[in-house]
Write a protein that holds these residues in place. Structure first.
Motif, PDB file in Angstrom:
ATOM      1  N   ARG A   6     -10.980  -6.012  34.677  1.00 49.30           N
ATOM      2  CA  ARG A   6     -10.795  -6.632  33.191  1.00 49.30           C
ATOM      3  C   ARG A   6      -9.825  -5.346  32.660  1.00 49.30           C
ATOM      4  NH1 ARG A   6     -15.911  -7.709  30.405  1.00 49.30           N
ATOM      5  NH2 ARG A   6     -16.665  -5.824  31.488  1.00 49.30           N
ATOM      6  N   VAL A   8      -8.211  -6.287  29.581  1.00 50.43           N
ATOM      7  CA  VAL A   8      -8.043  -7.131  28.137  1.00 50.43           C
ATOM      8  C   VAL A   8      -9.208  -7.279  27.380  1.00 50.43           C
ATOM      9  CG1 VAL A   8      -7.142  -9.069  26.761  1.00 50.43           C
ATOM     10  CG2 VAL A   8      -5.908  -8.164  28.905  1.00 50.43           C
ATOM     11  N   ARG A  13      -8.155  -9.145  22.967  1.00 51.13           N
ATOM     12  CA  ARG A  13      -8.501 -10.470  23.668  1.00 51.13           C
ATOM     13  C   ARG A  13      -8.662 -11.442  22.595  1.00 51.13           C
ATOM     14  NH1 ARG A  13     -14.372 -12.142  25.938  1.00 51.13           N
ATOM     15  NH2 ARG A  13     -13.797 -13.887  26.931  1.00 51.13           N
ATOM     16  N   ARG A  16      -5.128 -12.571  21.583  1.00 53.35           N
ATOM     17  CA  ARG A  16      -4.583 -13.467  22.580  1.00 53.35           C
ATOM     18  C   ARG A  16      -5.021 -14.954  22.454  1.00 53.35           C
ATOM     19  NH1 ARG A  16      -2.384 -10.528  27.649  1.00 53.35           N
ATOM     20  NH2 ARG A  16      -2.305  -8.161  26.869  1.00 53.35           N
ATOM     21  N   THR A  55      -4.992 -15.190  29.902  1.00 53.36           N
ATOM     22  CA  THR A  55      -5.287 -13.905  29.920  1.00 53.36           C
ATOM     23  C   THR A  55      -6.255 -13.248  28.963  1.00 53.36           C
ATOM     24  OG1 THR A  55      -3.280 -13.002  28.300  1.00 53.36           O
ATOM     25  CG2 THR A  55      -2.840 -13.363  30.605  1.00 53.36           C
ATOM     26  N   THR A  58      -9.673 -14.931  30.856  1.00 46.67           N
ATOM     27  CA  THR A  58      -9.770 -14.134  31.798  1.00 46.67           C
ATOM     28  C   THR A  58     -10.087 -12.539  31.745  1.00 46.67           C
ATOM     29  OG1 THR A  58      -7.634 -13.863  32.518  1.00 46.67           O
ATOM     30  CG2 THR A  58      -8.905 -15.786  33.385  1.00 46.67           C
ATOM     31  N   GLN A  59      -9.651 -12.053  30.844  1.00 50.88           N
ATOM     32  CA  GLN A  59      -9.591 -10.731  30.373  1.00 50.88           C
ATOM     33  C   GLN A  59      -8.701  -9.789  31.297  1.00 50.88           C
ATOM     34  OE1 GLN A  59     -13.885 -10.118  29.908  1.00 50.88           O
ATOM     35  NE2 GLN A  59     -13.146  -9.253  27.888  1.00 50.88           N
ATOM     36  N   LYS A  60      -7.818 -10.392  32.328  1.00 51.25           N
ATOM     37  CA  LYS A  60      -6.799  -9.999  33.152  1.00 51.25           C
ATOM     38  C   LYS A  60      -5.393 -10.050  32.683  1.00 51.25           C
ATOM     39  CE  LYS A  60      -6.359  -7.937  37.059  1.00 51.25           C
ATOM     40  NZ  LYS A  60      -6.368  -6.584  37.107  1.00 51.25           N
ATOM     41  N   CYS A  61      -4.633  -9.039  32.635  1.00 49.27           N
ATOM     42  CA  CYS A  61      -3.207  -9.070  32.384  1.00 49.27           C
ATOM     43  C   CYS A  61      -2.291  -8.289  33.248  1.00 49.27           C
ATOM     44  CB  CYS A  61      -3.207  -8.904  30.829  1.00 49.27           C
ATOM     45  SG  CYS A  61      -1.147  -8.879  30.406  1.00 49.27           S
ATOM     46  N   ASN A  64      -0.280  -5.743  31.530  1.00 43.88           N
ATOM     47  CA  ASN A  64      -1.061  -4.556  31.264  1.00 43.88           C
ATOM     48  C   ASN A  64      -1.418  -3.482  32.506  1.00 43.88           C
ATOM     49  OD1 ASN A  64      -1.371  -5.251  28.668  1.00 43.88           O
ATOM     50  ND2 ASN A  64      -3.547  -5.491  28.652  1.00 43.88           N
TER      51      ASN A  64
END
Length: 73
Positions: A6, A8, A13, A16, A55, A58-61, A64
């Protein structure tokens, strides 16, 4: 998903997800003809909103990750 995956979290979060929802709704409204901003703007709003929602949830960017930003707390 482990904490390592993770990047984000927190206010990032939440922002977004909220902005993503608003953008998706705006895109749908524009594409359905109830908001006269044009098809191109509707499509862009829909795509940007979808990316922000994905993003955020899923807390994934990948952006980033590429620049080394981690907003998880």
């Amino acid at each position: 998903m482990s904490d390592v995956d993770r990047n984000v979290g927190g206010l990032d979060r939440t922002g977004r997800i909220v902005v993503g929802l608003v953008a998706v709704i705006a895109g749908i409204v524009a594409l359905s003809g109830y908001w006269a901003v044009g098809i191109a703007v509707g499509i862009v709003a829909l795509v940007v909103g979808a990316v922000l929602l994905v993003t955020g949830t899923t807390q994934k960017c990948p952006i980033n990750e590429a620049v080394g930003v981690d907003t998880t707390e």
